[in-house]
Design a protein around this motif. Sequence first.
Motif, PDB file in Angstrom:
ATOM      1  N   LYS A 152      -3.190 -97.449 -66.727  1.00 41.57           N
ATOM      2  CA  LYS A 152      -3.023 -97.968 -68.091  1.00 41.57           C
ATOM      3  C   LYS A 152      -1.631 -98.538 -68.320  1.00 41.57           C
ATOM      4  O   LYS A 152      -1.467 -99.643 -68.815  1.00 41.57           O
ATOM      5  N   GLU A 153      -0.615 -97.744 -67.989  1.00 45.74           N
ATOM      6  CA  GLU A 153       0.771 -98.174 -68.192  1.00 45.74           C
ATOM      7  C   GLU A 153       1.315 -98.702 -66.868  1.00 45.74           C
ATOM      8  O   GLU A 153       1.969 -97.983 -66.128  1.00 45.74           O
ATOM      9  N   LYS A 154       1.032 -99.943 -66.586  1.00 44.40           N
ATOM     10  CA  LYS A 154       1.445-100.555 -65.321  1.00 44.40           C
ATOM     11  C   LYS A 154       2.969-100.557 -65.194  1.00 44.40           C
ATOM     12  O   LYS A 154       3.676-100.804 -66.151  1.00 44.40           O
ATOM     13  N   GLY A 155       3.436-100.260 -63.990  1.00 40.97           N
ATOM     14  CA  GLY A 155       4.868-100.287 -63.723  1.00 40.97           C
ATOM     15  C   GLY A 155       5.595 -99.005 -64.091  1.00 40.97           C
ATOM     16  O   GLY A 155       6.782 -98.886 -63.829  1.00 40.97           O
ATOM     17  N   LYS A 156       4.894 -98.045 -64.680  1.00 38.51           N
ATOM     18  CA  LYS A 156       5.528 -96.787 -65.058  1.00 38.51           C
ATOM     19  C   LYS A 156       5.611 -95.867 -63.843  1.00 38.51           C
ATOM     20  O   LYS A 156       4.658 -95.738 -63.085  1.00 38.51           O
ATOM     21  N   THR A 157       6.754 -95.224 -63.660  1.00 37.79           N
ATOM     22  CA  THR A 157       6.948 -94.309 -62.545  1.00 37.79           C
ATOM     23  C   THR A 157       6.014 -93.114 -62.659  1.00 37.79           C
ATOM     24  O   THR A 157       5.890 -92.512 -63.720  1.00 37.79           O
ATOM     25  N   SER A 158       5.349 -92.786 -61.544  1.00 39.19           N
ATOM     26  CA  SER A 158       4.467 -91.618 -61.505  1.00 39.19           C
ATOM     27  C   SER A 158       5.229 -90.379 -61.047  1.00 39.19           C
ATOM     28  O   SER A 158       5.198 -89.354 -61.696  1.00 39.19           O
ATOM     29  N   GLN A 159       5.853 -90.479 -59.885  1.00 43.15           N
ATOM     30  CA  GLN A 159       6.632 -89.383 -59.329  1.00 43.15           C
ATOM     31  C   GLN A 159       7.968 -89.909 -58.833  1.00 43.15           C
ATOM     32  O   GLN A 159       8.074 -91.046 -58.403  1.00 43.15           O
ATOM     33  N   VAL A 160       8.969 -89.032 -58.888  1.00 42.47           N
ATOM     34  CA  VAL A 160      10.277 -89.326 -58.317  1.00 42.47           C
ATOM     35  C   VAL A 160      10.614 -88.170 -57.380  1.00 42.47           C
ATOM     36  O   VAL A 160      10.597 -87.013 -57.789  1.00 42.47           O
ATOM     37  N   ILE A 161      10.871 -88.497 -56.117  1.00 43.72           N
ATOM     38  CA  ILE A 161      11.153 -87.474 -55.110  1.00 43.72           C
ATOM     39  C   ILE A 161      12.548 -87.712 -54.551  1.00 43.72           C
ATOM     40  O   ILE A 161      12.868 -88.818 -54.118  1.00 43.72           O
ATOM     41  N   HIS A 162      13.371 -86.664 -54.569  1.00 51.17           N
ATOM     42  CA  HIS A 162      14.739 -86.741 -54.059  1.00 51.17           C
ATOM     43  C   HIS A 162      14.822 -85.996 -52.733  1.00 51.17           C
ATOM     44  O   HIS A 162      14.395 -84.847 -52.634  1.00 51.17           O
ATOM     45  N   LEU A 163      15.391 -86.653 -51.724  1.00 51.09           N
ATOM     46  CA  LEU A 163      15.599 -86.045 -50.408  1.00 51.09           C
ATOM     47  C   LEU A 163      17.074 -86.073 -50.069  1.00 51.09           C
ATOM     48  O   LEU A 163      17.682 -87.153 -50.058  1.00 51.09           O
ATOM     49  N   ASN A 164      17.653 -84.900 -49.789  1.00 53.24           N
ATOM     50  CA  ASN A 164      19.043 -84.907 -49.341  1.00 53.24           C
ATOM     51  C   ASN A 164      19.070 -85.245 -47.851  1.00 53.24           C
ATOM     52  O   ASN A 164      18.027 -85.426 -47.218  1.00 53.24           O
ATOM     53  N   LYS A 165      20.248 -85.333 -47.266  1.00 52.61           N
ATOM     54  CA  LYS A 165      20.379 -85.765 -45.875  1.00 52.61           C
ATOM     55  C   LYS A 165      19.622 -84.840 -44.917  1.00 52.61           C
ATOM     56  O   LYS A 165      18.942 -85.294 -44.004  1.00 52.61           O
ATOM     57  N   GLU A 166      19.719 -83.528 -45.132  1.00 50.77           N
ATOM     58  CA  GLU A 166      19.052 -82.560 -44.261  1.00 50.77           C
ATOM     59  C   GLU A 166      17.535 -82.716 -44.296  1.00 50.77           C
ATOM     60  O   GLU A 166      16.874 -82.757 -43.252  1.00 50.77           O
ATOM     61  N   ILE A 167      16.973 -82.842 -45.482  1.00 53.45           N
ATOM     62  CA  ILE A 167      15.522 -82.982 -45.621  1.00 53.45           C
ATOM     63  C   ILE A 167      15.066 -84.341 -45.099  1.00 53.45           C
ATOM     64  O   ILE A 167      14.024 -84.448 -44.442  1.00 53.45           O
ATOM     65  N   ALA A 168      15.833 -85.386 -45.368  1.00 55.33           N
ATOM     66  CA  ALA A 168      15.487 -86.717 -44.861  1.00 55.33           C
ATOM     67  C   ALA A 168      15.459 -86.717 -43.336  1.00 55.33           C
ATOM     68  O   ALA A 168      14.553 -87.295 -42.725  1.00 55.33           O
ATOM     69  N   GLN A 169      16.421 -86.046 -42.706  1.00 50.46           N
ATOM     70  CA  GLN A 169      16.444 -85.973 -41.245  1.00 50.46           C
ATOM     71  C   GLN A 169      15.241 -85.207 -40.712  1.00 50.46           C
ATOM     72  O   GLN A 169      14.637 -85.603 -39.717  1.00 50.46           O
ATOM     73  N   LYS A 170      14.862 -84.126 -41.376  1.00 51.30           N
ATOM     74  CA  LYS A 170      13.686 -83.352 -40.973  1.00 51.30           C
ATOM     75  C   LYS A 170      12.424 -84.228 -41.066  1.00 51.30           C
ATOM     76  O   LYS A 170      11.587 -84.213 -40.172  1.00 51.30           O
ATOM     77  N   LEU A 171      12.304 -85.007 -42.140  1.00 53.95           N
ATOM     78  CA  LEU A 171      11.166 -85.915 -42.290  1.00 53.95           C
ATOM     79  C   LEU A 171      11.157 -86.963 -41.176  1.00 53.95           C
ATOM     80  O   LEU A 171      10.114 -87.264 -40.595  1.00 53.95           O
ATOM     81  N   ILE A 172      12.312 -87.503 -40.840  1.00 52.80           N
ATOM     82  CA  ILE A 172      12.419 -88.469 -39.744  1.00 52.80           C
ATOM     83  C   ILE A 172      11.955 -87.843 -38.436  1.00 52.80           C
ATOM     84  O   ILE A 172      11.206 -88.454 -37.668  1.00 52.80           O
ATOM     85  N   ASP A 173      12.373 -86.603 -38.172  1.00 49.91           N
ATOM     86  CA  ASP A 173      11.960 -85.914 -36.945  1.00 49.91           C
ATOM     87  C   ASP A 173      10.446 -85.733 -36.897  1.00 49.91           C
ATOM     88  O   ASP A 173       9.824 -85.945 -35.851  1.00 49.91           O
ATOM     89  N   ILE A 174       9.845 -85.332 -38.013  1.00 47.34           N
ATOM     90  CA  ILE A 174       8.389 -85.156 -38.076  1.00 47.34           C
ATOM     91  C   ILE A 174       7.683 -86.482 -37.837  1.00 47.34           C
ATOM     92  O   ILE A 174       6.713 -86.562 -37.079  1.00 47.34           O
ATOM     93  N   LEU A 175       8.170 -87.540 -38.458  1.00 48.46           N
ATOM     94  CA  LEU A 175       7.551 -88.855 -38.286  1.00 48.46           C
ATOM     95  C   LEU A 175       7.693 -89.366 -36.854  1.00 48.46           C
ATOM     96  O   LEU A 175       6.769 -89.989 -36.321  1.00 48.46           O
ATOM     97  N   ARG A 176       8.813 -89.088 -36.216  1.00 49.40           N
ATOM     98  CA  ARG A 176       8.997 -89.513 -34.819  1.00 49.40           C
ATOM     99  C   ARG A 176       7.992 -88.830 -33.903  1.00 49.40           C
ATOM    100  O   ARG A 176       7.511 -89.436 -32.951  1.00 49.40           O
ATOM    101  N   GLU A 177       7.676 -87.563 -34.167  1.00 48.50           N
ATOM    102  CA  GLU A 177       6.666 -86.861 -33.369  1.00 48.50           C
ATOM    103  C   GLU A 177       5.291 -87.519 -33.564  1.00 48.50           C
ATOM    104  O   GLU A 177       4.491 -87.574 -32.645  1.00 48.50           O
ATOM    105  N   TRP A 178       5.035 -87.965 -34.768  1.00 44.36           N
ATOM    106  CA  TRP A 178       3.742 -88.530 -35.135  1.00 44.36           C
ATOM    107  C   TRP A 178       3.533 -89.912 -34.506  1.00 44.36           C
ATOM    108  O   TRP A 178       2.454 -90.237 -34.037  1.00 44.36           O
ATOM    109  N   ILE A 179       4.583 -90.756 -34.531  1.00 42.08           N
ATOM    110  CA  ILE A 179       4.429 -92.104 -33.997  1.00 42.08           C
ATOM    111  C   ILE A 179       4.863 -92.080 -32.571  1.00 42.08           C
ATOM    112  O   ILE A 179       4.511 -92.526 -31.667  1.00 42.08           O
TER     113      ILE A 179
END
Length: 74
Positions: free
Chosen positions: A47-74
């Motif tokens: 209904k409200e086009k362009g409105k933010t649904s979720q905002v997710i904040h990742l610090n450096k440690e969590i971002a690196q962990k996500l990168i590691d998980i994604l590297r295993e996947w691809i």
Amino acid sequence: MAKVIKIDKNNTLKNSGRKISEVEMSVSFSSDNKLVILETFGSKDRKEKGKTSQVIHLNKEIAQKLIDILREWI
């Protein structure tokens, strides 16, 4: 807004059945931290086009962990 404080890999296959949405990524700097910010905007049918649904904040440690998980996947 959600600040992710822990991320774990779950090996269970899931069928999300979710609608497609767009994500915008930005980086925020402060005197003591650097955050990756992911904002989702919902589907084109929303209904409200362009409105933010979720905002997710990742610090450096969590971002690196996500990168590691994604590297295993691809």
